[in-house]
Design a protein around this motif. Structure first.
Motif, PDB file in Angstrom:
ATOM      1  N   GLY A   1       0.791  -1.221   0.000  1.00 41.93           N
ATOM      2  CA  GLY A   1       0.000   0.000   0.000  1.00 41.93           C
ATOM      3  C   GLY A   1       0.825   1.273   0.000  1.00 41.93           C
ATOM      4  N   SER A   2       1.895   1.291  -0.753  1.00 45.40           N
ATOM      5  CA  SER A   2       2.772   2.467  -0.805  1.00 45.40           C
ATOM      6  C   SER A   2       2.001   3.719  -1.203  1.00 45.40           C
ATOM      7  CB  SER A   2       3.895   2.254  -1.828  1.00 45.40           C
ATOM      8  OG  SER A   2       4.730   1.199  -1.452  1.00 45.40           O
ATOM      9  N   PRO A   3       2.102   4.781  -0.411  1.00 43.00           N
ATOM     10  CA  PRO A   3       1.425   6.029  -0.768  1.00 43.00           C
ATOM     11  C   PRO A   3       2.182   6.857  -1.809  1.00 43.00           C
ATOM     12  CG  PRO A   3       2.493   6.261   1.366  1.00 43.00           C
ATOM     13  CD  PRO A   3       2.685   4.830   0.939  1.00 43.00           C
ATOM     14  N   ASP A   4       3.394   6.435  -2.192  1.00 44.50           N
ATOM     15  CA  ASP A   4       4.233   7.234  -3.087  1.00 44.50           C
ATOM     16  C   ASP A   4       4.030   6.932  -4.574  1.00 44.50           C
ATOM     17  OD1 ASP A   4       5.485   4.769  -3.400  1.00 44.50           O
ATOM     18  OD2 ASP A   4       7.500   5.587  -3.244  1.00 44.50           O
ATOM     19  N   GLY A   5       3.118   6.030  -4.915  1.00 44.16           N
ATOM     20  CA  GLY A   5       2.874   5.715  -6.320  1.00 44.16           C
ATOM     21  C   GLY A   5       3.676   4.531  -6.849  1.00 44.16           C
ATOM     22  N   THR A   6       4.250   3.727  -5.970  1.00 42.07           N
ATOM     23  CA  THR A   6       5.012   2.551  -6.402  1.00 42.07           C
ATOM     24  C   THR A   6       4.173   1.663  -7.314  1.00 42.07           C
ATOM     25  OG1 THR A   6       6.394   2.568  -4.404  1.00 42.07           O
ATOM     26  CG2 THR A   6       6.250   0.487  -5.621  1.00 42.07           C
ATOM     27  N   GLN A   7       2.922   1.436  -6.948  1.00 42.67           N
ATOM     28  CA  GLN A   7       2.063   0.553  -7.751  1.00 42.67           C
ATOM     29  C   GLN A   7       1.832   1.113  -9.157  1.00 42.67           C
ATOM     30  OE1 GLN A   7      -1.440  -1.048  -5.799  1.00 42.67           O
ATOM     31  NE2 GLN A   7      -0.397  -1.016  -3.815  1.00 42.67           N
ATOM     32  N   ASP A   8       1.729   2.418  -9.286  1.00 46.10           N
ATOM     33  CA  ASP A   8       1.559   3.032 -10.613  1.00 46.10           C
ATOM     34  C   ASP A   8       2.779   2.763 -11.494  1.00 46.10           C
ATOM     35  OD1 ASP A   8      -0.927   4.059  -9.861  1.00 46.10           O
ATOM     36  OD2 ASP A   8      -0.031   5.927  -9.113  1.00 46.10           O
ATOM     37  N   ILE A   9       3.964   2.838 -10.898  1.00 45.82           N
ATOM     38  CA  ILE A   9       5.200   2.558 -11.653  1.00 45.82           C
ATOM     39  C   ILE A   9       5.229   1.094 -12.072  1.00 45.82           C
ATOM     40  CG2 ILE A   9       7.727   2.516 -11.570  1.00 45.82           C
ATOM     41  CD1 ILE A   9       6.504   5.369 -11.607  1.00 45.82           C
ATOM     42  N   VAL A  10       4.837   0.200 -11.167  1.00 46.94           N
ATOM     43  CA  VAL A  10       4.824  -1.234 -11.498  1.00 46.94           C
ATOM     44  C   VAL A  10       3.845  -1.499 -12.641  1.00 46.94           C
ATOM     45  CG1 VAL A  10       4.326  -3.562 -10.634  1.00 46.94           C
ATOM     46  CG2 VAL A  10       5.574  -1.932  -9.188  1.00 46.94           C
ATOM     47  N   LYS A  11       2.712  -0.842 -12.637  1.00 47.55           N
ATOM     48  CA  LYS A  11       1.745  -1.015 -13.733  1.00 47.55           C
ATOM     49  C   LYS A  11       2.326  -0.531 -15.064  1.00 47.55           C
ATOM     50  CE  LYS A  11      -2.212  -0.819 -10.657  1.00 47.55           C
ATOM     51  NZ  LYS A  11      -3.297   0.006 -10.108  1.00 47.55           N
ATOM     52  N   GLN A  12       3.108   0.538 -15.027  1.00 46.54           N
ATOM     53  CA  GLN A  12       3.792   1.003 -16.246  1.00 46.54           C
ATOM     54  C   GLN A  12       4.834  -0.019 -16.696  1.00 46.54           C
ATOM     55  OE1 GLN A  12       5.299   5.034 -15.831  1.00 46.54           O
ATOM     56  NE2 GLN A  12       3.423   5.684 -14.784  1.00 46.54           N
ATOM     57  N   LEU A  13       5.533  -0.625 -15.752  1.00 44.64           N
ATOM     58  CA  LEU A  13       6.517  -1.660 -16.080  1.00 44.64           C
ATOM     59  C   LEU A  13       5.840  -2.884 -16.695  1.00 44.64           C
ATOM     60  CD1 LEU A  13       8.738  -1.357 -12.886  1.00 44.64           C
ATOM     61  CD2 LEU A  13       9.423  -0.766 -15.225  1.00 44.64           C
ATOM     62  N   GLN A  14       4.635  -3.181 -16.244  1.00 43.64           N
ATOM     63  CA  GLN A  14       3.881  -4.292 -16.839  1.00 43.64           C
ATOM     64  C   GLN A  14       3.590  -4.020 -18.314  1.00 43.64           C
ATOM     65  OE1 GLN A  14       0.617  -4.389 -13.922  1.00 43.64           O
ATOM     66  NE2 GLN A  14       1.267  -6.460 -13.353  1.00 43.64           N
ATOM     67  N   GLN A  15       3.353  -2.766 -18.648  1.00 39.19           N
ATOM     68  CA  GLN A  15       3.104  -2.404 -20.044  1.00 39.19           C
ATOM     69  C   GLN A  15       4.349  -2.626 -20.900  1.00 39.19           C
ATOM     70  OE1 GLN A  15       0.031  -1.488 -21.251  1.00 39.19           O
ATOM     71  NE2 GLN A  15      -0.599  -2.035 -19.177  1.00 39.19           N
ATOM     72  N   VAL A  16       5.519  -2.411 -20.320  1.00 39.75           N
ATOM     73  CA  VAL A  16       6.788  -2.563 -21.040  1.00 39.75           C
ATOM     74  C   VAL A  16       7.209  -4.031 -21.129  1.00 39.75           C
ATOM     75  CG1 VAL A  16       9.263  -2.006 -20.991  1.00 39.75           C
ATOM     76  CG2 VAL A  16       7.572  -0.254 -20.391  1.00 39.75           C
ATOM     77  N   TYR A  17       7.183  -4.724 -20.001  1.00 45.69           N
ATOM     78  CA  TYR A  17       7.725  -6.083 -19.935  1.00 45.69           C
ATOM     79  C   TYR A  17       6.673  -7.184 -20.019  1.00 45.69           C
ATOM     80  CZ  TYR A  17      12.060  -3.823 -18.431  1.00 45.69           C
ATOM     81  OH  TYR A  17      13.180  -3.047 -18.360  1.00 45.69           O
ATOM     82  N   GLY A  18       5.417  -6.834 -19.787  1.00 45.57           N
ATOM     83  CA  GLY A  18       4.342  -7.816 -19.831  1.00 45.57           C
ATOM     84  C   GLY A  18       3.845  -8.202 -18.448  1.00 45.57           C
ATOM     85  N   GLU A  19       2.543  -8.363 -18.350  1.00 47.60           N
ATOM     86  CA  GLU A  19       1.932  -8.731 -17.074  1.00 47.60           C
ATOM     87  C   GLU A  19       2.282 -10.154 -16.665  1.00 47.60           C
ATOM     88  OE1 GLU A  19      -2.215  -7.751 -16.611  1.00 47.60           O
ATOM     89  OE2 GLU A  19      -1.954  -5.871 -17.697  1.00 47.60           O
ATOM     90  N   ASN A  20       2.755 -10.970 -17.607  1.00 48.01           N
ATOM     91  CA  ASN A  20       3.169 -12.320 -17.255  1.00 48.01           C
ATOM     92  C   ASN A  20       4.597 -12.347 -16.700  1.00 48.01           C
ATOM     93  OD1 ASN A  20       4.228 -11.616 -19.800  1.00 48.01           O
ATOM     94  ND2 ASN A  20       4.471 -13.769 -20.354  1.00 48.01           N
ATOM     95  N   ARG A  21       5.354 -11.276 -16.888  1.00 47.71           N
ATOM     96  CA  ARG A  21       6.734 -11.196 -16.374  1.00 47.71           C
ATOM     97  C   ARG A  21       6.815 -10.342 -15.107  1.00 47.71           C
ATOM     98  NH1 ARG A  21      10.822 -12.339 -20.107  1.00 47.71           N
ATOM     99  NH2 ARG A  21      12.023 -12.819 -18.255  1.00 47.71           N
ATOM    100  N   ILE A  22       5.957  -9.331 -15.011  1.00 48.87           N
ATOM    101  CA  ILE A  22       5.906  -8.472 -13.825  1.00 48.87           C
ATOM    102  C   ILE A  22       4.522  -8.661 -13.215  1.00 48.87           C
ATOM    103  CG2 ILE A  22       6.097  -6.128 -12.908  1.00 48.87           C
ATOM    104  CD1 ILE A  22       8.622  -6.907 -14.354  1.00 48.87           C
ATOM    105  N   LEU A  23       4.471  -9.279 -12.061  1.00 47.80           N
ATOM    106  CA  LEU A  23       3.209  -9.520 -11.385  1.00 47.80           C
ATOM    107  C   LEU A  23       3.111  -8.580 -10.193  1.00 47.80           C
ATOM    108  CD1 LEU A  23       4.193 -12.258 -12.763  1.00 47.80           C
ATOM    109  CD2 LEU A  23       2.558 -13.355 -11.275  1.00 47.80           C
ATOM    110  N   LEU A  24       2.069  -7.789 -10.145  1.00 47.13           N
ATOM    111  CA  LEU A  24       1.828  -6.907  -9.008  1.00 47.13           C
ATOM    112  C   LEU A  24       0.835  -7.597  -8.094  1.00 47.13           C
ATOM    113  CD1 LEU A  24       2.066  -4.240  -7.468  1.00 47.13           C
ATOM    114  CD2 LEU A  24       0.298  -3.303  -8.988  1.00 47.13           C
ATOM    115  N   ARG A  25       1.251  -7.860  -6.888  1.00 52.35           N
ATOM    116  CA  ARG A  25       0.403  -8.519  -5.898  1.00 52.35           C
ATOM    117  C   ARG A  25       0.348  -7.634  -4.651  1.00 52.35           C
ATOM    118  NH1 ARG A  25      -0.634 -10.310 -10.052  1.00 52.35           N
ATOM    119  NH2 ARG A  25      -0.557 -12.481 -10.714  1.00 52.35           N
ATOM    120  N   PRO A  26      -0.474  -6.563  -4.719  1.00 55.56           N
ATOM    121  CA  PRO A  26      -0.505  -5.582  -3.634  1.00 55.56           C
ATOM    122  C   PRO A  26      -1.237  -6.084  -2.395  1.00 55.56           C
ATOM    123  CG  PRO A  26      -2.150  -5.052  -5.275  1.00 55.56           C
ATOM    124  CD  PRO A  26      -1.388  -6.232  -5.803  1.00 55.56           C
ATOM    125  N   ARG A  27      -0.903  -5.430  -1.298  1.00 59.02           N
ATOM    126  CA  ARG A  27      -1.606  -5.641  -0.032  1.00 59.02           C
ATOM    127  C   ARG A  27      -2.095  -4.282   0.439  1.00 59.02           C
ATOM    128  NH1 ARG A  27       1.905  -9.458   3.673  1.00 59.02           N
ATOM    129  NH2 ARG A  27       3.302  -7.677   3.724  1.00 59.02           N
TER     130      ARG A  27
END
Length: 179
Positions: free
Chosen positions: A50-76
């Motif tokens: 639950g990072s308030p600094d936007g970490t999850q937004d960056i990870v979602k952008q990385l998923q667009q570059v590398y693929g959701e099958n290579r970068i999995l975001l599993r937030p809490r």
């Protein structure tokens, strides 16, 4: 090549990276993992607390570059601790082997190939990095953090005799047969 070595060389690695306020580091660590493991099948499981600094937004952008099958975001939903973050990541791992590492660049991805090589050569169940060998160390730690880490390791060595030099580090390649 022996069958077990063939199996390991063709194995998939699940790299678990817990994050909390790592917006400035996560893209770099992902890039470095891809750079240093060009011939390895892997997925990166980012467990964000639950990072308030936007970490999850960056990870979602990385998923667009590398693929959701290579970068999995599993937030809490909130900060729940490092140990439980690793456990949460394990629940989502599809690899035969698991690597756990920090997102703050204290665990440099350039060492991952040597971890994998050492595991393949020895058949070890766990390969771990250490700060307490010649050439090892930490950067950016204040004196109190260094003393705390060293003190915890001295106590662990005294009471447990584990045969490893760094029990408080979390840079490990685990041979966990995930099925």
């Amino acid at each position: 090549m022996e069958n077990s070595q063939k199996e390991k060389s063709n194995a998939k690695y699940s790299i678990i990276v817990p994050t909390y306020n790592e917006r400035l580091n996560i893209a770099l660590i992902v890039y470095l993992i891809f750079k240093h493991l060009p011939d390895v099948d892997f997925e990166i499981i980012v467990v964000d607390d639950g990072s308030p600094d936007g970490t999850q937004d960056i990870v979602k952008q990385l998923q667009q570059v590398y693929g959701e099958n290579r970068i999995l975001l599993r937030p809490r939903p909130r900060k729940l601790g490092l140990g439980t973050a690793y456990m949460h990541g394990l629940k989502h791992a599809s690899g035969s082997f698991v690597v756990i590492m920090d997102a703050d660049l204290s665990h440099h991805p350039k060492y991952l190939p040597s971890f994998i090589k050492k595991q393949m050569e020895t058949g070890a169940s766990i390969v771990t990095g250490t700060r307490y060998v010649k050439g090892g160390g930490v950067h950016g730690w204040n004196l109190m953090r260094k003393l705390t880490s060293r003190g915890a390791n001295v106590l662990a060595q005294t009471f447990l005799w584990p045969g490893v030099s760094d029990l408080t580090g979390s840079f490990r390649n685990l041979c966990l047969k995930m099925s």
